[in-house]
Design a protein around this motif. Structure first.
Motif, PDB file in Angstrom:
ATOM      1  N   GLU A  64      50.065  82.290  27.809  1.00 30.91           N
ATOM      2  CA  GLU A  64      48.702  81.821  28.066  1.00 30.91           C
ATOM      3  C   GLU A  64      48.546  80.327  27.819  1.00 30.91           C
ATOM      4  O   GLU A  64      47.782  79.656  28.513  1.00 30.91           O
ATOM      5  N   LYS A  65      49.280  79.796  26.827  1.00 32.43           N
ATOM      6  CA  LYS A  65      49.194  78.357  26.555  1.00 32.43           C
ATOM      7  C   LYS A  65      49.620  77.548  27.776  1.00 32.43           C
ATOM      8  O   LYS A  65      48.994  76.561  28.133  1.00 32.43           O
ATOM      9  N   ARG A  71      46.558  74.670  34.241  1.00 35.07           N
ATOM     10  CA  ARG A  71      45.264  74.630  34.948  1.00 35.07           C
ATOM     11  C   ARG A  71      44.523  73.332  34.646  1.00 35.07           C
ATOM     12  O   ARG A  71      43.945  72.722  35.547  1.00 35.07           O
ATOM     13  N   GLU A  72      44.537  72.912  33.374  1.00 36.59           N
ATOM     14  CA  GLU A  72      43.845  71.678  33.000  1.00 36.59           C
ATOM     15  C   GLU A  72      44.467  70.461  33.686  1.00 36.59           C
ATOM     16  O   GLU A  72      43.753  69.593  34.193  1.00 36.59           O
ATOM     17  N   TRP A  78      43.524  67.100  40.505  1.00 37.89           N
ATOM     18  CA  TRP A  78      42.735  67.409  41.692  1.00 37.89           C
ATOM     19  C   TRP A  78      41.489  66.523  41.745  1.00 37.89           C
ATOM     20  O   TRP A  78      41.144  65.990  42.793  1.00 37.89           O
ATOM     21  N   ARG A  79      40.803  66.358  40.583  1.00 39.58           N
ATOM     22  CA  ARG A  79      39.630  65.478  40.531  1.00 39.58           C
ATOM     23  C   ARG A  79      40.008  64.039  40.867  1.00 39.58           C
ATOM     24  O   ARG A  79      39.222  63.306  41.468  1.00 39.58           O
ATOM     25  N   ASN A  86      45.147  74.154  44.732  1.00 37.67           N
ATOM     26  CA  ASN A  86      46.017  75.293  44.426  1.00 37.67           C
ATOM     27  C   ASN A  86      47.450  74.846  44.145  1.00 37.67           C
ATOM     28  O   ASN A  86      48.391  75.593  44.363  1.00 37.67           O
ATOM     29  N   ALA A  87      47.648  73.640  43.627  1.00 36.29           N
ATOM     30  CA  ALA A  87      48.977  73.113  43.344  1.00 36.29           C
ATOM     31  C   ALA A  87      49.557  73.756  42.080  1.00 36.29           C
ATOM     32  O   ALA A  87      48.845  74.398  41.308  1.00 36.29           O
ATOM     33  N   THR A  88      50.855  73.580  41.902  1.00 39.71           N
ATOM     34  CA  THR A  88      51.535  74.088  40.719  1.00 39.71           C
ATOM     35  C   THR A  88      52.202  72.919  39.983  1.00 39.71           C
ATOM     36  O   THR A  88      52.181  71.783  40.462  1.00 39.71           O
TER      37      THR A  88
END
Length: 172
Positions: A64-65, A71-72, A78-79, A86-88
């Motif tokens: 989860e970490k 995601r962050e 993205w911003r 939807n990048a990785t």
């Protein structure tokens, strides 16, 4: 901490300064993006280096970490307009310095056809004719965030005609 009047460098110089292939690549990028000097290019390379280092650190995390940190990072990039939503982390590692340079205000003004050349775009910005929203931006290296592209405009003041004043002088 350090002296507040003495700002620290925002870039790292190349480890080996005289490699011919790197020098040629730098010169080509400077001409393509209308950079003033190599420091501007090195600043973009340093930004990219830090982003990629952050992405590499994600691979050491698990569970989860890692998902939350990834995601962050993706949301922040993205911003900034550097990656898609939807990048990785693998996509972040594939970024190049061109991706960073494409988001500079100077490049955006040229790409939006508000200036005829990349050098004219720089001149318009430095002379204070370019606005992002309601703010006058005088830094060609300003990073244009996602959504700000449509807010970029050029406002050149109209000069009063001096010919009417000169005509009065000539008639006397």
């Amino acid at each position: 901490m350090g002296d507040p009047k003495k700002p620290r460098k925002q870039y790292e110089t190349p480890k080996h300064p005289w490699k011919a292939d790197r020098l040629a690549a730098e010169l080509q990028l400077i001409g393509e993006y209308g950079l003033r000097n190599k420091r501007e290019l090195w600043r973009a390379e340093t930004i990219l280096r830090k982003i990629r280092a952050h992405a590499r650190k994600l691979f050491a995390l698990t569970g989860e970490k890692r998902a939350k940190a990834e995601r962050e990072l993706i949301h922040r990039l993205w911003r900034m307009g550097i990656v898609e939503e939807n990048a990785t982390a693998d996509d972040v590692l594939k970024l190049t310095v061109r991706d960073i340079l494409e988001r500079r205000l100077q490049t955006m003004v040229y790409r939006l056809a508000l200036a005829k050349t990349i050098y004219q775009a720089r001149q318009l910005i430095v002379h204070g004719h370019v606005y992002v929203g309601d703010r006058k931006v005088r830094s060609p290296s300003y990073h244009v965030m996602r959504g700000e592209e449509r807010l970029i405009r050029v406002a050149i003041p109209i000069m009063k005609e001096a010919s009417s004043e000169e005509g009065e002088v000539e008639a006397s």
